[in-house]
Design a protein around this motif. Sequence first.
Motif, PDB file in Angstrom:
ATOM      1  N   ASP A  91      60.736  46.360  25.296  1.00 28.63           N
ATOM      2  CA  ASP A  91      60.672  45.570  26.521  1.00 28.63           C
ATOM      3  C   ASP A  91      60.017  44.225  26.205  1.00 28.63           C
ATOM      4  OD1 ASP A  91      60.621  45.580  29.696  1.00 28.63           O
ATOM      5  OD2 ASP A  91      58.684  44.841  29.033  1.00 28.63           O
ATOM      6  N   ALA A  92      60.640  43.141  26.662  1.00 29.12           N
ATOM      7  CA  ALA A  92      60.196  41.803  26.266  1.00 29.12           C
ATOM      8  C   ALA A  92      58.751  41.532  26.664  1.00 29.12           C
ATOM      9  CB  ALA A  92      61.120  40.751  26.877  1.00 29.12           C
ATOM     10  N   LYS A  93      58.341  41.969  27.840  1.00 29.50           N
ATOM     11  CA  LYS A  93      56.974  41.691  28.293  1.00 29.50           C
ATOM     12  C   LYS A  93      55.956  42.501  27.512  1.00 29.50           C
ATOM     13  CE  LYS A  93      57.939  40.105  32.998  1.00 29.50           C
ATOM     14  NZ  LYS A  93      57.643  40.302  34.448  1.00 29.50           N
ATOM     15  N   PHE A  94      56.281  43.756  27.189  1.00 26.82           N
ATOM     16  CA  PHE A  94      55.365  44.556  26.364  1.00 26.82           C
ATOM     17  C   PHE A  94      55.242  43.938  24.972  1.00 26.82           C
ATOM     18  CE2 PHE A  94      56.225  48.116  29.375  1.00 26.82           C
ATOM     19  CZ  PHE A  94      54.914  48.438  29.651  1.00 26.82           C
ATOM     20  N   VAL A  95      56.357  43.506  24.410  1.00 27.41           N
ATOM     21  CA  VAL A  95      56.323  42.882  23.086  1.00 27.41           C
ATOM     22  C   VAL A  95      55.490  41.609  23.123  1.00 27.41           C
ATOM     23  CG1 VAL A  95      57.725  41.769  21.309  1.00 27.41           C
ATOM     24  CG2 VAL A  95      58.526  43.866  22.387  1.00 27.41           C
ATOM     25  N   ARG A  96      55.661  40.813  24.182  1.00 28.41           N
ATOM     26  CA  ARG A  96      54.883  39.583  24.294  1.00 28.41           C
ATOM     27  C   ARG A  96      53.396  39.877  24.462  1.00 28.41           C
ATOM     28  NH1 ARG A  96      57.702  37.420  27.820  1.00 28.41           N
ATOM     29  NH2 ARG A  96      56.523  37.842  29.714  1.00 28.41           N
ATOM     30  N   CYS A  97      53.062  40.890  25.256  1.00 27.19           N
ATOM     31  CA  CYS A  97      51.658  41.289  25.415  1.00 27.19           C
ATOM     32  C   CYS A  97      51.047  41.673  24.072  1.00 27.19           C
ATOM     33  CB  CYS A  97      51.545  42.465  26.388  1.00 27.19           C
ATOM     34  SG  CYS A  97      51.751  42.054  28.122  1.00 27.19           S
ATOM     35  N   PHE A  98      51.793  42.471  23.301  1.00 30.61           N
ATOM     36  CA  PHE A  98      51.262  42.908  22.006  1.00 30.61           C
ATOM     37  C   PHE A  98      51.112  41.726  21.060  1.00 30.61           C
ATOM     38  CE2 PHE A  98      52.235  44.037  17.614  1.00 30.61           C
ATOM     39  CZ  PHE A  98      51.145  44.854  17.346  1.00 30.61           C
ATOM     40  N   ASP A  99      52.132  40.869  20.986  1.00 27.86           N
ATOM     41  CA  ASP A  99      52.070  39.741  20.054  1.00 27.86           C
ATOM     42  C   ASP A  99      50.905  38.816  20.380  1.00 27.86           C
ATOM     43  OD1 ASP A  99      54.210  40.602  18.590  1.00 27.86           O
ATOM     44  OD2 ASP A  99      55.690  39.387  19.658  1.00 27.86           O
ATOM     45  N   GLU A 100      50.702  38.532  21.659  1.00 27.04           N
ATOM     46  CA  GLU A 100      49.602  37.649  22.047  1.00 27.04           C
ATOM     47  C   GLU A 100      48.260  38.285  21.718  1.00 27.04           C
ATOM     48  OE1 GLU A 100      50.274  36.944  26.160  1.00 27.04           O
ATOM     49  OE2 GLU A 100      51.890  35.476  25.838  1.00 27.04           O
ATOM     50  N   TRP A 101      48.142  39.595  21.996  1.00 24.21           N
ATOM     51  CA  TRP A 101      46.869  40.264  21.695  1.00 24.21           C
ATOM     52  C   TRP A 101      46.642  40.352  20.196  1.00 24.21           C
ATOM     53  CZ3 TRP A 101      46.695  44.963  18.982  1.00 24.21           C
ATOM     54  CH2 TRP A 101      45.400  45.443  18.752  1.00 24.21           C
ATOM     55  N   PHE A 102      47.666  40.751  19.431  1.00 24.40           N
ATOM     56  CA  PHE A 102      47.464  40.950  17.996  1.00 24.40           C
ATOM     57  C   PHE A 102      47.186  39.631  17.289  1.00 24.40           C
ATOM     58  CE2 PHE A 102      48.777  42.625  13.741  1.00 24.40           C
ATOM     59  CZ  PHE A 102      47.854  43.667  13.713  1.00 24.40           C
ATOM     60  N   LEU A 103      47.783  38.548  17.752  1.00 25.51           N
ATOM     61  CA  LEU A 103      47.479  37.229  17.198  1.00 25.51           C
ATOM     62  C   LEU A 103      46.000  36.906  17.381  1.00 25.51           C
ATOM     63  CD1 LEU A 103      48.454  34.500  16.002  1.00 25.51           C
ATOM     64  CD2 LEU A 103      48.899  33.757  18.356  1.00 25.51           C
ATOM     65  N   LYS A 104      45.488  37.173  18.570  1.00 29.01           N
ATOM     66  CA  LYS A 104      44.070  36.930  18.842  1.00 29.01           C
ATOM     67  C   LYS A 104      43.189  37.907  18.077  1.00 29.01           C
ATOM     68  CE  LYS A 104      40.789  36.590  22.687  1.00 29.01           C
ATOM     69  NZ  LYS A 104      40.616  36.714  24.162  1.00 29.01           N
ATOM     70  N   PHE A 105      43.634  39.163  18.005  1.00 33.11           N
ATOM     71  CA  PHE A 105      42.817  40.195  17.359  1.00 33.11           C
ATOM     72  C   PHE A 105      42.698  39.935  15.861  1.00 33.11           C
ATOM     73  CE2 PHE A 105      42.247  44.353  15.341  1.00 33.11           C
ATOM     74  CZ  PHE A 105      41.153  44.824  16.043  1.00 33.11           C
ATOM     75  N   VAL A 106      43.802  39.556  15.221  1.00 27.68           N
ATOM     76  CA  VAL A 106      43.767  39.325  13.781  1.00 27.68           C
ATOM     77  C   VAL A 106      42.833  38.177  13.426  1.00 27.68           C
ATOM     78  CG1 VAL A 106      45.176  38.482  11.856  1.00 27.68           C
ATOM     79  CG2 VAL A 106      46.024  40.320  13.297  1.00 27.68           C
ATOM     80  N   ASN A 107      42.791  37.156  14.266  1.00 27.46           N
ATOM     81  CA  ASN A 107      42.029  35.952  13.932  1.00 27.46           C
ATOM     82  C   ASN A 107      40.633  35.906  14.542  1.00 27.46           C
ATOM     83  OD1 ASN A 107      44.179  34.162  12.500  1.00 27.46           O
ATOM     84  ND2 ASN A 107      45.229  34.962  14.300  1.00 27.46           N
ATOM     85  N   HIS A 108      40.389  36.714  15.580  1.00 28.52           N
ATOM     86  CA  HIS A 108      39.086  36.641  16.252  1.00 28.52           C
ATOM     87  C   HIS A 108      38.590  38.028  16.638  1.00 28.52           C
ATOM     88  CE1 HIS A 108      39.440  32.271  16.472  1.00 28.52           C
ATOM     89  NE2 HIS A 108      40.672  32.433  16.943  1.00 28.52           N
ATOM     90  N   ASN A 109      38.683  39.000  15.732  1.00 24.89           N
ATOM     91  CA  ASN A 109      38.155  40.326  16.031  1.00 24.89           C
ATOM     92  C   ASN A 109      36.654  40.349  15.795  1.00 24.89           C
ATOM     93  OD1 ASN A 109      37.794  40.921  13.116  1.00 24.89           O
ATOM     94  ND2 ASN A 109      40.035  40.913  13.116  1.00 24.89           N
ATOM     95  N   ASN A 110      36.031  41.515  15.986  1.00 25.18           N
ATOM     96  CA  ASN A 110      34.582  41.593  15.885  1.00 25.18           C
ATOM     97  C   ASN A 110      34.062  41.388  14.467  1.00 25.18           C
ATOM     98  OD1 ASN A 110      36.092  44.019  15.736  1.00 25.18           O
ATOM     99  ND2 ASN A 110      34.229  45.226  15.650  1.00 25.18           N
ATOM    100  N   LEU A 111      34.945  41.347  13.466  1.00 23.59           N
ATOM    101  CA  LEU A 111      34.525  41.029  12.107  1.00 23.59           C
ATOM    102  C   LEU A 111      34.722  39.555  11.784  1.00 23.59           C
ATOM    103  CD1 LEU A 111      33.549  42.098   9.350  1.00 23.59           C
ATOM    104  CD2 LEU A 111      35.929  42.538   8.769  1.00 23.59           C
ATOM    105  N   CYS A 112      35.648  38.906  12.469  1.00 23.53           N
ATOM    106  CA  CYS A 112      36.008  37.518  12.137  1.00 23.53           C
ATOM    107  C   CYS A 112      35.568  36.523  13.204  1.00 23.53           C
ATOM    108  CB  CYS A 112      37.526  37.411  11.940  1.00 23.53           C
ATOM    109  SG  CYS A 112      38.162  38.495  10.663  1.00 23.53           S
TER     110      CYS A 112
END
Length: 716
Positions: free
Chosen positions: A370-391
């Motif tokens: 589903d396009a909206k679920f995919v967009r939700c995941f991509d936006e979150w994972f982009l933020k998570f990879v670059n600004h998680n609690n380790l970074c």
Amino acid sequence: MTETDFQKTWEFVELKLDQLWDDGENGLSLQVYRQIQTKLKDYQGTLNMMESVGEHTDNDKTKRQWGRDLYDALNDYLSPRLDHILDRLHVCPGRELVQLYSSEWGQYEFWAECVNIVFRPINQNWVKMQIDCGRKDIWEAYVLCLIRWKRGIFDHIKERMLTAILELIKDHRDKIPIDHVALNTAIQSFATLGVDILNDPTRSNLDLYWRYFEIPFLKATTEYYDSASSTFLETHCIIDYLHQVQVWLSQERTLVSDCFHPDTCGPLIRTCRKALLEDRVILIGEEFLRHLEGDNQSELKLMLNLLSTTHKAMDQFHLRFSQHLSKVELSTAVSAKGMVDSSMANAYVGELLKLHTHYQTLLETLFVRDAKFVRCFDEWFLKFVNHNNLCQSSSIKSAMLLAAHADSLLRESSHSMPESELAEWLTSIMKIFQYLADKDAFHLAYSKRMADRFLKGRSASVQAEKLMIGILREACGNDCTRKLETMLEDTKISSALNIGFQSWLCEGKRAGVCAGLSFQVLRAGSWPFAIDGNPAGTFLFVPPKTIAYAHALFLEFYTARHNGRKLIWMWHLCNGELQANFKASYIFRVSAYQMAILLLFNDRTTVSYDFIELCTGLGGSDLLPVLLALMNVGVLIASPPGTNPGRDTRFSINPNFKSNKRIVSFRPRREDMKQDGIKKDEIKQGENGTIKEENEKKRLPLFRRPYRRGPSWGKC
């Protein structure tokens, strides 16, 4: 004579119609049909003969239209019989009305179809002529019968019929047995009676069905399921409720196929979904979040299957999915690690890949991309990879950790893996790479680690390096991998160069002079470090005698083979191994600068700061980090004690040095590292070899200017 002929003809037809009315189940035989139509044709022939011999009456024009009198007679024939049926229906109570109506309507509809066959000659001649002339009050016999039923029966009892039908449907939903055949016949009459008398009476028109049955029925359905769902939820959980919704929806589909017009299915299911699901999306959304956090995929699949076509519910699911993702954090074991090393990088990237794989599986199997679920995941994972609690402290830390993980896969180790498995791991790295905000930081960190592998001879295989370069080329293009390919090519060239150098030594009868000596020739501008560790020219490093001799030999060989090329020796990147004899023997892995300082203590026990500076040629800003690294490990003792040695400081070897490791690496502390183009939180790159005193291995780097072939390194 004409009137007599008509009466004889109609009396015969009426007799047969009475027989059909009284015994409608058996119909008329083919012989009777032929007799009736023969009688009608004889009557038509009589009228035609009268016209030809000139026997005209005052109503000659009407008489020549031979079907009008029979059409009117049929219309008059219906009136008393329909009145009789209406009287019976008026006195029939409640649900029994549907039973009686269905019975009468079924017989009447069959009778009308038979009459239509009997009156086919009239339909094809006189009726067609009247319709072609624009008459809106003349219809075929079957349509005439339907219109008379609607006006004479249906219009008088439609409200009572609707009430009785809705009561029967409610009984069916409450599991009370009903007569489905009677219900079907009654409801289908609503569709059959929808005749478009103004436009095309032969075409079905569902306006009457929609107005007098479907709209009230859908309203009653909403009221029923509003009440039924509230009652069910008082004693059951949401998941049980959703299973019950499936049962209800299946029951409604069966009801449509058994009793209703097919066009009712869509509006009915939408009405049920709104009453059962849309009006409770908040409650279902909260349950969706709980099962998402519990990874209960069967329950999630149930919700999505039921609500995938409900926009309001899907919006609620998208919101809950985003809320769930916002709570995801790295595990404590990963986030607690400090320095960027291979174990931390492997754990970090492994957890990112685990999260990516988990949610990609959800997107594929549950959310069907589903396009909206995919967009939700991509936006979150982009933020998570670059600004998680380790970074949180650095946006490029993820890039560095990913490069470190790739380095651990490509670095030679005792835990080597098959090439196919390695290819799978390297490909999986790109799943994380595509979400990096700073891809340039990854390229820089990866190229430094790749250089370190090549210069130390610790690359797992050339094929693995080519594979990784190919993966990066496919993701980023040729421009991003051109320097990496140059580095790989330089390594191959250096291998051939070292073979030639050893042959040259043998020819000069110096084969044993530099046993194990090797060099790497590198092109300027392609390797990720400064050409010179002393770009300002503030000092000129003086290597130890053994290293200086190796330097002179290689320079002589290279100049003879490549006349006109100038080599720049990269002393700041040289490393070596020293065998140290204390109470126990150790192998010290040191830089060329550290080696030059330690070798001074072979001839004396104490040296001054000025003496070290004089013998090595190192300047103050370059000498201080080297001395601090040796002091931090505990090899050197400063006098007077202090963390920042100066010109008044004297140094001596610590006779009580002790280490749990036989091989000791002298790395400067992070705050003491000072290297152009390298961030403080990066591991220093370019440790390119080992140099040993008294039969130890020696490794020596050098670099040349950026025209033609480029710089060079040495492995001595």
